[in-house]
Design a protein around this motif. Sequence first.
Motif, mmCIF file in Angstrom:
data_model
loop_
_atom_site.group_PDB
_atom_site.id
_atom_site.type_symbol
_atom_site.label_atom_id
_atom_site.label_comp_id
_atom_site.label_asym_id
_atom_site.label_seq_id
_atom_site.Cartn_x
_atom_site.Cartn_y
_atom_site.Cartn_z
ATOM 1 N N ASP A 257 51.592 48.227 28.668
ATOM 2 C CA ASP A 257 50.582 47.283 29.133
ATOM 3 C C ASP A 257 50.119 47.719 30.521
ATOM 4 O O ASP A 257 50.699 47.330 31.540
ATOM 5 N N PHE A 258 49.090 48.540 30.554
ATOM 6 C CA PHE A 258 48.626 49.083 31.822
ATOM 7 C C PHE A 258 47.589 48.188 32.497
ATOM 8 O O PHE A 258 47.044 48.554 33.533
ATOM 9 N N SER A 259 47.325 47.032 31.918
ATOM 10 C CA SER A 259 46.402 46.082 32.548
ATOM 11 C C SER A 259 47.117 45.145 33.517
ATOM 12 O O SER A 259 46.482 44.273 34.100
ATOM 13 N N VAL A 260 48.428 45.290 33.694
ATOM 14 C CA VAL A 260 49.196 44.394 34.547
ATOM 15 C C VAL A 260 48.774 44.588 35.998
ATOM 16 O O VAL A 260 48.585 45.712 36.474
ATOM 17 N N ARG A 261 48.635 43.457 36.712
ATOM 18 C CA ARG A 261 48.332 43.470 38.138
ATOM 19 C C ARG A 261 49.210 42.417 38.811
ATOM 20 O O ARG A 261 49.457 41.337 38.247
#
Length: 570
Positions: free
Chosen positions: A322-326
Motif C-alpha cells: 500500500d504505497f498510498s499511505v501518508r
Amino acid sequence: MLFARLNVFTKITLLFVMLLILVLFLYTYSNRESVRVIEHEIQNNTMNHLSTFADSVESNIYQLSLYGISIGQDSSIQEYQRPDYKDIPYERVKVGSAILEKINLYNAASKWHSTITLYFPRLQKVISTDYYAYIPYRKDEFSKPLSKSWAYTHEQFEWYTTDPTTAMDTPGKSRLITKISFPVHHLIAMLDQNKLNNKGDPFMFHPDLGLISNSSSNDTLNAIQSKLKVTELSGKGGFTATLDHTEYYVSYIQSGSLGWYYVDYVPMQQILGPITNSRNLFYASIAVLIAMSVVVLYVLYRSVQLPLLQLVKGTNRLSTGDFSVRLHYTSRNEFSLLFARFNIMAQRIQELIENVYEEQLRRREATLKQLQSQINPHFLYNCLFYIKNMARMKNEKAVVAMALNLGEYYRYITRSENDQATIKEELTMVKNYLEIQALRLERMHFTIDVPDDMLHKTLPRLTLQPIVENAIIHGIEPRTEDGHITITGHHTDELSTITVEDSGRGMTENQMQELTNNLHKPLDGSMGCGTWNVHQRLSFLYGERAGLSYEHGSRGGVKVSITWYNNINE
C-alpha cells in the motif's frame, strides 16, 4: 519469548512497574520486621516490669504469711496459754500486753501495716492490733474449716493459720488461730508507684471479684476487664486487644498467694507511632511518585510511542504494497520532520512502483501474445499435414471439411484484437476441431455438456484446443478400439472449471506426476508446448492457483481439469 516481542515503551513501563513492586515489597517486608521486633521488645519489657511488680507484692505477702506461721512458736504465746494463769488474771494480761507489743514492733518494721489478730480457742480470748474494734471470741466463727489461701473481703485481704497447722480443718480444736489482714490501699499504693516508675497502667484482676486499679483509673480498664473475662487465662502470658480503634498489648501474671492476676497494658500505636508515620510518609511519597510517573509515561506515550506506532503501521502498509499511505503529525518536533521525509519517500516509491507496474503490464501483454503465437502455428501445422494426407487419399469431403474448419479457425483468431473469448466461442472452435478429427478417425466420438449459464464466461483464446488435441493424439489414436471424449463444465461464484476426459490408454502415476511437474518448469525442447502454454497463460491471468490439473479418468484414460477464477489476477 513474550517479553522480547513487546515494544520498547511497554518494556520500559513493565520494568518500572517491576522495580516499583520490588521496592514496595522490600520496604513492606523491612517495615513489618521492624514492627515485629519492636512489638516483641515491648511485650518482653511489659512482662519484665509486671514480673518485677508481682515479685515485690509477693515478697511482702510472703513476709506476712511467714510471720503468721512463726508467731505461734513465740514463747510469749506459749506462756499466755499456761493453765495456772487461770487463777492469776494479772499475769495473763501482762503477757498479753507483751505479745501485743511484739506484734506492733513487727508492724512498725514491716513495709505494710497489717492487722494481726490472735484467737485462743481454749481460752476463748482474742488479742488484736486493731485498737478501735472490740473483737469477741465466737465459737461459731471457727466451726468450719479455714481457707488455706488469702481471701478478699470488705476491701481487704485476710489469711488464717493455726497452731498446729494440721488443725486448719478443725480450727476450734487448735491452740492458736492467727488472722493476718491488710487493706487493699497497700496494693493501690504499689500500683501507683509502679505506674509512676514504668509509665505503665497496672491493675489487679479477678474473674469473679472484679479489679483493683491504681488511683488514676480510666474507662480503658473496664474495656480490658471485659476482654479479660472472655479470655482463657493461663498462669502467665499476654495478648493483643483492639479497643476504640486502638491496639493494646495486655500482659498478665497470676499471683501464687492471692489468686488474682497482675495485669498491665501498653498502647502499641503510641510506641509504634513514629514507625507508622514513617511508613505512611513513604507510601505517600510512592503515591506521588506513581502519579508523576503516570504523567511522564503519558507524555512519553503521546510524544514518542504514538509517533513510533504510526511509523510502524506506515512501514507495514508499505511492506504489504500500500504505497498510498501518508502520515499526519501536528506537533512540531523531530517526528514531524521524520514524518515529512517518510511521506516524500512513500510518494516517490509509489511513483516508481506505478511506472514499474505499467512496464510489467506491457511486458505481460507481450508475453501473452508470444505464447498465443506459439500455439497458432502448432495448430496450423497439424491441419495442413492433415489436408495433405487427405488429398493424397482423394478424400475430398475431408479436405473440404478441414479447409472450412481451418478457415473458421483463422477467422476466429484474426477477427478481434481481444485475447479473451467466451466459452461458447471456444466450444464452437473445439467442436469444429473434433468434427475434423472424427472425419479422420471414424472410431472417435465426443460429447459436450456445458451449462448454458456458463457460456458467457471468458477465458484465454485457444485454451481448450490443445487439451483436446492431446487427448486425441496420446489417448484415442494409440488404441484400436472406439474412443470417446467428454467435455463438461461447472462453476461457482468464484471458480470455473472445464473438464476434458478421454477413454484412451491412460497414464501411470509416475507419468502423470512428471507431466504435472513439467507445467511449472521453464519450457525446453523435450516438453510439448501446447499444454505448457495453456497453463502459463492461465497462471499469468488468474494467479498461481489457476491452471491445469491431471487425474485418472473414470473410463481408463486421463481427466484434465482447466480451472480459473472469475476475477482476473492483477
